[in-house]
Design a protein around this motif. Sequence first.
Motif, PDB file in Angstrom:
ATOM      1  N   GLY A  64       0.882  -1.244  -0.002  1.00 19.69           N
ATOM      2  CA  GLY A  64      -0.150  -0.133  -0.117  1.00 19.69           C
ATOM      3  C   GLY A  64       0.879   1.309   0.003  1.00 19.69           C
ATOM      4  N   GLN A  65       0.210   2.324  -0.146  1.00 19.76           N
ATOM      5  CA  GLN A  65       0.695   3.646  -0.332  1.00 19.76           C
ATOM      6  C   GLN A  65       0.259   4.644   0.436  1.00 19.76           C
ATOM      7  N   ILE A  66       0.902   5.372   1.033  1.00 19.86           N
ATOM      8  CA  ILE A  66       0.385   6.566   1.939  1.00 19.86           C
ATOM      9  C   ILE A  66       0.956   8.070   1.264  1.00 19.86           C
ATOM     10  N   LEU A  67      -0.134   8.847   0.989  1.00 15.05           N
ATOM     11  CA  LEU A  67       0.339  10.044   0.392  1.00 15.05           C
ATOM     12  C   LEU A  67      -0.001  11.282   1.352  1.00 15.05           C
ATOM     13  N   LEU A  68       0.871  12.198   1.214  1.00 14.87           N
ATOM     14  CA  LEU A  68       0.506  13.181   2.102  1.00 14.87           C
ATOM     15  C   LEU A  68       0.537  14.395   0.998  1.00 14.87           C
ATOM     16  N   ARG A  69      -0.511  15.073   0.927  1.00 15.89           N
ATOM     17  CA  ARG A  69      -0.733  16.112   0.029  1.00 15.89           C
ATOM     18  C   ARG A  69      -0.285  15.972  -1.474  1.00 15.89           C
ATOM     19  N   GLY A  70      -0.798  14.536  -1.658  1.00 10.21           N
ATOM     20  CA  GLY A  70      -0.304  14.005  -3.109  1.00 10.21           C
ATOM     21  C   GLY A  70       1.083  13.518  -3.169  1.00 10.21           C
ATOM     22  N   ARG A  71       1.999  13.631  -2.407  1.00  4.36           N
ATOM     23  CA  ARG A  71       3.212  13.176  -2.344  1.00  4.36           C
ATOM     24  C   ARG A  71       3.428  11.824  -1.636  1.00  4.36           C
ATOM     25  N   ASP A  72       4.402  11.194  -2.022  1.00  7.03           N
ATOM     26  CA  ASP A  72       4.472   9.636  -1.409  1.00  7.03           C
ATOM     27  C   ASP A  72       5.287   9.805  -0.214  1.00  7.03           C
ATOM     28  N   VAL A  73       4.660   9.187   0.738  1.00  9.66           N
ATOM     29  CA  VAL A  73       5.256   9.080   1.969  1.00  9.66           C
ATOM     30  C   VAL A  73       6.196   7.936   2.322  1.00  9.66           C
ATOM     31  N   PRO A  74       7.536   7.982   2.486  1.00 13.12           N
ATOM     32  CA  PRO A  74       7.843   6.587   2.630  1.00 13.12           C
ATOM     33  C   PRO A  74       7.560   5.716   3.695  1.00 13.12           C
ATOM     34  N   ARG A  75       7.643   4.392   3.693  1.00 14.44           N
ATOM     35  CA  ARG A  75       6.973   3.704   4.651  1.00 14.44           C
ATOM     36  C   ARG A  75       7.855   3.738   5.805  1.00 14.44           C
ATOM     37  N   ARG A  76       9.211   3.771   5.976  1.00  9.12           N
ATOM     38  CA  ARG A  76       9.934   3.880   6.872  1.00  9.12           C
ATOM     39  C   ARG A  76      10.108   4.887   7.485  1.00  9.12           C
ATOM     40  N   LEU A  77      10.193   5.155   8.888  1.00  6.22           N
ATOM     41  CA  LEU A  77      10.271   6.585   9.618  1.00  6.22           C
ATOM     42  C   LEU A  77      11.629   7.018   9.211  1.00  6.22           C
ATOM     43  N   SER A  78      12.644   6.240   9.513  1.00  2.00           N
ATOM     44  CA  SER A  78      13.975   6.681   8.929  1.00  2.00           C
ATOM     45  C   SER A  78      14.220   7.144   7.450  1.00  2.00           C
ATOM     46  N   ARG A  79      13.438   6.758   6.802  1.00  2.00           N
ATOM     47  CA  ARG A  79      13.385   7.432   5.376  1.00  2.00           C
ATOM     48  C   ARG A  79      12.695   8.736   4.990  1.00  2.00           C
ATOM     49  N   ARG A  80      11.849   9.035   6.039  1.00  2.00           N
ATOM     50  CA  ARG A  80      10.864  10.036   5.934  1.00  2.00           C
ATOM     51  C   ARG A  80      11.736  11.486   6.129  1.00  2.00           C
ATOM     52  N   PRO A  81      11.580  12.503   5.101  1.00  2.00           N
ATOM     53  CA  PRO A  81      12.350  13.563   5.354  1.00  2.00           C
ATOM     54  C   PRO A  81      11.713  14.518   6.524  1.00  2.00           C
ATOM     55  N   ARG A  82      12.685  15.287   7.145  1.00  2.15           N
ATOM     56  CA  ARG A  82      12.097  15.987   8.086  1.00  2.15           C
ATOM     57  C   ARG A  82      10.915  16.620   8.138  1.00  2.15           C
ATOM     58  N   ASP A  83      10.401  17.232   6.838  1.00  6.17           N
ATOM     59  CA  ASP A  83       9.228  18.041   6.651  1.00  6.17           C
ATOM     60  C   ASP A  83       8.144  16.935   6.914  1.00  6.17           C
ATOM     61  N   VAL A  84       8.335  15.755   6.327  1.00  7.49           N
ATOM     62  CA  VAL A  84       7.220  14.642   6.604  1.00  7.49           C
ATOM     63  C   VAL A  84       6.978  14.397   7.959  1.00  7.49           C
ATOM     64  N   LYS A  85       8.300  14.311   8.829  1.00  9.60           N
ATOM     65  CA  LYS A  85       8.215  13.926  10.226  1.00  9.60           C
ATOM     66  C   LYS A  85       7.276  15.121  10.867  1.00  9.60           C
ATOM     67  N   ARG A  86       7.773  16.191  10.511  1.00 14.11           N
ATOM     68  CA  ARG A  86       6.904  17.339  11.067  1.00 14.11           C
ATOM     69  C   ARG A  86       5.571  17.301  10.871  1.00 14.11           C
ATOM     70  N   ALA A  87       5.139  16.982   9.893  1.00 13.82           N
ATOM     71  CA  ALA A  87       3.788  17.037   9.171  1.00 13.82           C
ATOM     72  C   ALA A  87       2.868  15.820   9.831  1.00 13.82           C
ATOM     73  N   ILE A  88       3.435  14.843  10.143  1.00 13.59           N
ATOM     74  CA  ILE A  88       2.761  13.557  10.952  1.00 13.59           C
ATOM     75  C   ILE A  88       3.260  13.579  12.198  1.00 13.59           C
ATOM     76  N   GLN A  89       2.195  13.786  13.209  1.00 15.32           N
ATOM     77  CA  GLN A  89       2.658  13.434  14.532  1.00 15.32           C
ATOM     78  C   GLN A  89       1.593  12.542  15.297  1.00 15.32           C
ATOM     79  N   MET A  90       2.080  12.118  16.447  1.00 13.14           N
ATOM     80  CA  MET A  90       1.142  11.356  17.083  1.00 13.14           C
ATOM     81  C   MET A  90       1.091  11.490  18.623  1.00 13.14           C
ATOM     82  N   VAL A  91      -0.110  11.297  19.236  1.00 11.30           N
ATOM     83  CA  VAL A  91      -0.299  11.216  20.701  1.00 11.30           C
ATOM     84  C   VAL A  91      -0.715   9.918  20.943  1.00 11.30           C
TER      85      VAL A  91
END
Lengths: 311, 665
Positions: free
Chosen positions: B406-433
């Motif tokens: 499967g695929q996760i898209l953030l504002r149309g851009r592909d989000v890497p599956r692995r956290l370590s591959r996600r760019p800083r901006d994607v990490k900022r964009a997706i947060q969790m409580v």
Amino acid sequence: MTDQPTTRQTLAPEPNGKTPHDPGPPESPADAKANRTRRNRRYIIKTLSTSPTFISGAVIVLFWVFVGVAWQLVVPHDPQAVDPFHSFEPPSSTHLLGTDNLGRDVLSRVLAGAQTVLLIAPAATVLAVIFGALLGLVAGYYGGIVDIFVMRAVDVLMAIPTLIVAVLVLGILGSSLLNVIILIAVFFVPQIARTVRGSVGDEVQKGYVEAARMRGERGFYSMVIEVLPNVTSPILVEATIRLGYAVFTAATLSFLGLGLQPPSPDWGRTISEQRAYIEISPWALLAPAIALATFIVGVNLAADGLRKAFK
Amino acid sequence: MTTATQEPPLLSVMDLNVAYMVRGESCPVLRDVSLDVRPGEALGIVGESGSGKSTLAFSLLRYLPDNGRITSGTIRIGDVEMTQLSHAALTHERGNNVAIVYQEAGSALNPSMRVGDQIAEVFRFHTSAAGDEARSQAVEMLRSVLLPEPEHLARRYPHELSGGQQQRVVIAMALAANPKLLILDEPTTALDATVEAEIVDLIGTIRSQSNTAILLISHNLGLVARICDRVTILYSGRVVEQGTATEVLHAPKHPYTRALVASIPRFGDAKGTRYLRPIPGAPPSLDTVTQGCRFAERCPLAQSDCLAEEPPFIALGEGRTVRCYHADDASPLPLTEPGDEFPVTERRPEVLQLRNVTKTYKKTTVVHDLSLEIREREIFGLVGESGSGKTTLARIVAGLVEPTAGQILLRGRDVPRRLSRRPRDVKRAIQMVFQSPDSTLNPRHSVRFILQRAIKKLGSATTVLELARRVRLDQAQVESKTTRLSGGQKQRVAIGRAFAGSPDVVLLDEPVSALDVSVQASILSLLVESRRTSDASYVFISHDLAVVRFLADRIGVMYLGWLVEVGDAADVFAAPHHPYTEALVSAIPRLRSSSEQVSRIRLTGPMPPPSADQPGCRFASRCPRKIGSICDTEAPPWRQTGNGHKIRCHISPTALTEVQSGLKS
């Protein structure tokens, strides 16, 4: 207010081992939870200072630490001074614990012998804790293939018969203070790695570690700043237990002639040397043996006290 | 449900005082508690954590821990004065006359003993029955708690049973010796909503078939409303209000009860129609000595007399008492938190898209081919029972779990599956409580350190104090260590941490389920309010449908890894909806049970094995609306009902509307 681990533990213990009966963690008032960390620390100090086990252990250990550091000030004679004319003398007012086969003062040699043990055991333990904790942290934090690789390597290390390897390694490399320390440290790394790995495994599943990953912390930062402060208690307890074993292992190696070479007054070495003369001068054998025993018992008592306080 | 007032009470507690010895000092936990339970009656004890309600349950059976002591007062069960009993007499009394059921059935059962034998043991111990007789009585007991195939089930071990079945077994054990009084201590807190509904049914059946009196201890007002005839409200070790369930829960008089009732979202409430009123502050700690009313400090109606002297019980009618000077003050409770203007969300662009996300562990499918869109500024509620895969889904989006496909898209851009591959901006964009307030913050760090670090790593212009102000933490709390905070405060810090870098999507995994209801309300209103200052979308995961209904704009329903329904909150909660959603909705405990009695849907069938490749609908085995073999053999199609609402079912929406509204009216 005196000391208490947590209010909740005391207020709502489980009767006859039954189930928790409160839903979720308590929303107890801020002032009840206030000072919990400080109180916890004070609780540990109080438990330790009122524990006869810990106190007696600590007294024994501190005594030997003092002797090990300041033996030159307290020895009645030069521990290396050979006096062939007064060998095998029984305890007397000049030689409180008599003399050995070469006429050396037994008491002085026992006191001086504390130095090597106090150097080898703590140094080996510290080394083992550093590397063991590092391996445990890495294995527990990264998990998966890293965990499998590290822990299986540790298992292999554990499966190796210690003394045989010691005989081989020290036989080939030659025996020196440093070699003995490194060898003991290597033997102790697996146990410490396993303990730390277990505690880290519990911690990494917690929200705060995942939150650190999610904000893009490097693995090293997460391990050292986030996880490590929360696993110090088990590391400290494990270190004290290992210290006792390290004393024992160091003495064993010396006894087998793999440790320090003569004329070192090292306890293990001396026991080995003097056991030939057990029927002529038992004091020369018994004195270092008892010294060794008291030290190991002291360390273990202190470790026991610490373990209980950290529970 | 008789409330014959003249019958002598079965349980009579008079002026009970219980204290714990803490650090050599006596610390009162229960003060002058008095209550009666008549034969066949159900009394609810309601209180938040720390109110002493569990202590009350334990003192009734004299199960108090070693440092607990009944300092004064009497407890009479029938003719027996419990406080005077010897150890042997107590053992006889427990079980024969009184039995208790604990919250976690799993640990109340012996894992190495077949459940039939465990119940038979009760018969052997308390009656003359032995051997086969006891065993057959045990099977009868299992039958009486409505467990299917009791002969077969008696031979199983506890771990082979589901949570609901375990709780039934525990209730069967408690009822085995035919006690006159059954104490239930949070009997459903650990259970899913549909299972809770089953247990509630069972308690109703027990009451109709025997004259067993019930003492239900719970923080769940809906549950109490459903089961109990009368209610006692406990606050900080004091009874503050007593009366019939209808009176107390629908016309509460004590400000605390009023605040408590006002702090929970009721069935059907949504953030656009109602405020939740959190109760400010926290209850006084048990060792705090107060002269006046225990609630005065948090009470919006408190006056000087409240602080001077503790109010006595004021009788308002037959069996209805309130411990308040101003119970007749009907003035509305002032709002303690700023309100929200309830912006209506128009259809905004999609910020997060999930396409065919699947997660399998070996042969178990946890999330099955799931597609979903989250829109900008939307609160998306994700509901489902334990094992539905809702948490796994959130963790996949968060990057903490890697999806199998499967695929996760953030504002149309592909989000890497692995956290370590996600760019800083994607990490900022997706947060969790996270769920547990006790592990969400590092106990070794200060609040300031945590927020500072989050701001630094997630990169935004905000300051620690600004962030703290947004989640309503004061300066002193910012400087303190996290271990000094209460559960609600910890969750605020966690929310603040997630908002440090102005995120696009915040995943909230059961953020309030570990909190007391009054604290829960403050977190929920904080979330509603923070939408004014942030454009973030929320994915709010909860098993509490009333909370999700209150908060969410749109709702997705998951069952065993499948998304079975998605749509606007109001649409999902009304017919037509998926038969599983229907069952969930009907299982919500309603405060007004007497007036709006809704027939509940019972899910009776077995859960399917968790294997991956199974044709047909996952819900078919339990579905009360199953239409035939097609449900077992063919995967159901998505059916649109308009307004973006879709249902995954073989039954057409019109047919669903028919059967479901027929039931509702």
